[in-house]
Design a protein around this motif. Structure first.
Motif, short mmCIF file in Angstrom:
data_model
loop_
_atom_site.label_atom_id
_atom_site.label_comp_id
_atom_site.label_asym_id
_atom_site.label_seq_id
_atom_site.Cartn_x
_atom_site.Cartn_y
_atom_site.Cartn_z
N LEU A 54 6.17 3.25 -4.72
CA LEU A 54 5.14 2.97 -3.72
C LEU A 54 5.69 1.98 -2.69
CD1 LEU A 54 2.32 2.05 -6.24
CD2 LEU A 54 2.54 4.22 -5.06
N THR B 182 4.20 -1.01 -0.63
CA THR B 182 3.00 -1.84 -0.55
C THR B 182 3.22 -2.94 0.48
OG1 THR B 182 3.69 -3.47 -2.20
CG2 THR B 182 2.65 -1.45 -3.03
N ILE C 287 1.89 8.01 -1.84
CA ILE C 287 2.86 7.62 -2.85
C ILE C 287 4.22 8.05 -2.31
CG2 ILE C 287 3.63 8.04 -5.21
CD1 ILE C 287 0.61 8.85 -5.75
N ARG C 288 5.14 7.14 -2.22
CA ARG C 288 6.45 7.44 -1.62
C ARG C 288 7.15 8.57 -2.37
NH1 ARG C 288 11.22 3.10 -0.51
NH2 ARG C 288 12.23 4.37 1.05
N GLN D 234 -2.17 5.65 3.28
CA GLN D 234 -0.91 5.51 2.56
C GLN D 234 -0.73 6.64 1.56
OE1 GLN D 234 -1.34 1.44 1.06
NE2 GLN D 234 0.59 0.99 2.09
N PRO E 30 -2.62 9.86 -2.96
CA PRO E 30 -3.25 9.25 -4.14
C PRO E 30 -4.68 9.76 -4.33
CG PRO E 30 -3.26 7.72 -2.31
CD PRO E 30 -2.53 8.95 -1.85
N MET F 118 -4.46 0.44 -1.97
CA MET F 118 -3.71 1.22 -0.97
C MET F 118 -4.66 1.54 0.17
SD MET F 118 -1.46 3.96 -3.20
CE MET F 118 -0.43 4.51 -1.86
N LEU G 4 -2.49 2.60 -9.25
CA LEU G 4 -1.52 2.24 -8.21
C LEU G 4 -1.87 0.93 -7.51
CD1 LEU G 4 -1.27 5.79 -6.61
CD2 LEU G 4 0.18 4.81 -8.40
#
Length: 179
Positions: free
Chosen positions: A91, A93, A130-131, A128, A151, A124, A121
């Motif tokens: 992630l 952040t 999740i990478r 955003q 997400p 968020m 997670l």
């Protein structure tokens, strides 16, 4: 933020003065947080007490501020239940890059939690993603990578497939009374 623990024994109603012999932790109502089921009593026939179910009491605004992803893993060359499969979730952040590691397991000896992985997670923003999700399968040695995953969704990942399948996740009401 994972920096301290809080004693929620009284607030959560967990301070029962009875013995229990099995605990399962799962998102039973499909709202993105963990609920707890505990089988109370002992192993002997006469050593009984009603089992208990604790619904996570996060309110809608607190729940909406926290992101999660739920994954159902299906093995094809490795075991079908994906036990032993390792997950790495990356992630971005506000505090920098964060990684979450999981291994698929039932999580217990007497009690068992579901194999569906619910991964919290933290906070968020709505935009955003999740990478990356990396999946490492134990028997085949296969590694799968899924980038820019949304997400607050439930996905199925099949060993050897490059497709991330979004599954419907219907909420369930646990309470029987008003509240």
């Amino acid at each position: 933020d994972g920096r301290r623990f809080l004693d929620v024994t009284a607030a959560g109603g967990f301070g029962l003065l009875h013995k229990g012999d099995a605990v399962a932790i799962a998102d039973l109502d499909n709202d993105g947080d963990q609920d707890i089921y505990q089988r109370m009593g002992g192993h002997l026939l006469g050593d009984t007490y009603p089992s208990v179910l604790f619904e996570n009491p996060l309110n809608d605004s607190a729940s909406a501020a926290r992101a999660w992803v739920a994954l159902r893993l299906v093995g094809t060359r490795s075991n079908r239940s994906a036990i032993g499969t390792r997950l790495e979730i990356s992630l971005d952040t506000n505090a920098g890059r964060r990684e979450i590691h999981r291994t698929v397991t039932t999580g217990g000896s007497s009690g068992a939690s579901p194999l569906r992985q619910l991964i919290g997670l933290g906070p968020m923003d709505g935009g955003q993603a999740i990478r990356r999700i990396d999946v490492f399968w134990p028997a085949s040695g296969t590694r799968q990578t899924f980038d820019n995953v949304s997400p607050r969704r439930f996905y199925e990942i099949r060993e050897g497939s490059n497709e991330l399948i979004e599954l419907p996740l219907r909420g369930t009401r646990l309470r029987t009374g008003g509240g």
